[in-house]
Every structure is written in structure tokens, then in C-alpha cells.
Design a protein around this motif. Sequence first.
Motif: not given
Length: 279
Positions: A132-152
Motif C-alpha cells: 500500500i505504501l509503495t503504491v501511494q508513493l508511486g513506486l509500482r512498476n519501478t526499480y525503486l519499488g522493487m528495492m523499497f523493502p530492502s533499503l535497510a
Amino acid sequence: MNWKTQNSPWRTLVMYGLLGAIALITLFPLLWLISTALKSPTENIFQSPPQLLPSQPTVDNFFKVWNSLPFGQYLYNSTLVSVLTVGLNLLFCSLAAYPLARLSFPGRDWIFIAIVSTIMIPFQIVMIPLYILTVQLGLRNTYLGMMFPSLASAFGIFLLRQAFMGVPKEIEEAARMDGSSELGLWWHVMLPAVRPALVTLAIFVFIGAWSDFLWPLIVIQDENLYTLPLGVAKLAGTFSLDWRLVAAGSVIAIAPVLILFLILQRYIVETDIGSGVKG
């Protein structure tokens, strides 16, 4: 000669034989995967008893997989996502671990306990809020969206904190006497001192990002952004589950990880970070 003595050649032979047997058992699934990928269409991969060595080895399966699907694009996507994930994870985890290890402030230990406690939370529990947070941030279908949960990661913070705590105080005090700032101390002194821990964390993060299937499957719908695990899964439908081609695609996906490990394994050693401190 007593084989139980520490320097007995028989004891050494037995130990190496045991380790070799364990290694063979561990590597057998990989060897079977490579064997299946090299078998020709005329060979029965389900025959009994099973045959490990192909009777008519061929590399056509690899070319067929590579040419039928955009595996080059999948390889690029996986490489880009994995490398950026490793870099950002090392940056954020080291920045979080340094003050938890070397600075004193109220609530430091409780913050560390809270971070480590999140390791016990399965990813499936936080998957929906993350999506839900990824969609709200507009990161769906993006490289950053795939990395989002693993940034830390809590494991990375824990690992680097323990490594930072092992750096001798004398090195830190010498840097402070030379006028180093906290950021300069972190970059020029602490990070080089814990290089083995950084390499170890990098390997774990790279393998996790490279082999991740569930999260990219959720946030990626554009096939041009597919990673190798999604591409290998697509092979099952493309070729009506031809296990030779699935095995060939799996070998292509595994090969970069094996190469990376072979390159970096010499760095995964315990170094004497206090060698420059005089007693």
C-alpha cells in the motif's frame, strides 16, 4: 600410529573425506540442475535409475531460452536492482549502526532492541502495508519499488553494529585528535575497519535481492521490468514446463551469484583491525 592424535595423517584424511562427502551432498542439487540443462530432448530426464551425466550433452537449451525470451533484459534488471540494493543497504545500515555502536545517547539500547526485534516479524505480515505504501508513493512498476523493502535491514544494522563495536577505541581517539568529524570518522576510519563485515552483508543482500521472487511479482506488471526469477517462472508457461529449458534458465540465473561469491570469498575473513595499535 595413533589416528586420534592431532597431527595424525589418518585423522586428517578422515576429516577431509567427511568434509568432501558433505560438500558433494550439498552440491548434488546444483550438479543435477546443470546435468538436466545439458541433456538433449531425446534423453529421458525421469528415467530410473537416474543418470547424472548426459549421454548426449548439448548447450542448445541455453541458446533456446536466451533467444525465446528477453533474458538479456531480465539480467540487466536483476543486476541493476541487486547492485543498487546492496549499495543503499550498506549505506543506510552503516549509518544506523555507527551511532548505536560508538555514540552515547538516551535510549540507545532500547532503540537497538526494538530494531533487532523486527527480525522476528515475517515478511508476509508487513507485505500488504508495504505494498500500500509503495503504491501511494508511486513506486509500482519501478526499480525503486522493487528495492523499497530492502533499503535497510535489521540484520544488517545488527551485523555492522557488532563489527563497529570491535574497533579499538585507540583508533577512534587518534582520529578525533586529528580533528576528524563524526561523519569523517565513520567514512575514513570505521568503514575500512569493518570491511569483512561489509562484504559479508553485501553478499547476503545481493543474494536476497537477486533471488527475490515474491515482492517483484507483486509490484511489477510490466514485463520489461521482470527480473530473472520472474523470467525463469515464465519459462514454465512458455514451453509447457519443459524441465530442460527451465533448468537452463535457472543455471543462467544462478551463475552470476556463484561468480560473485567466488570473487568475494577471500574477503570474508576475520581481520586484525587492531594491528595498528601499539600495546
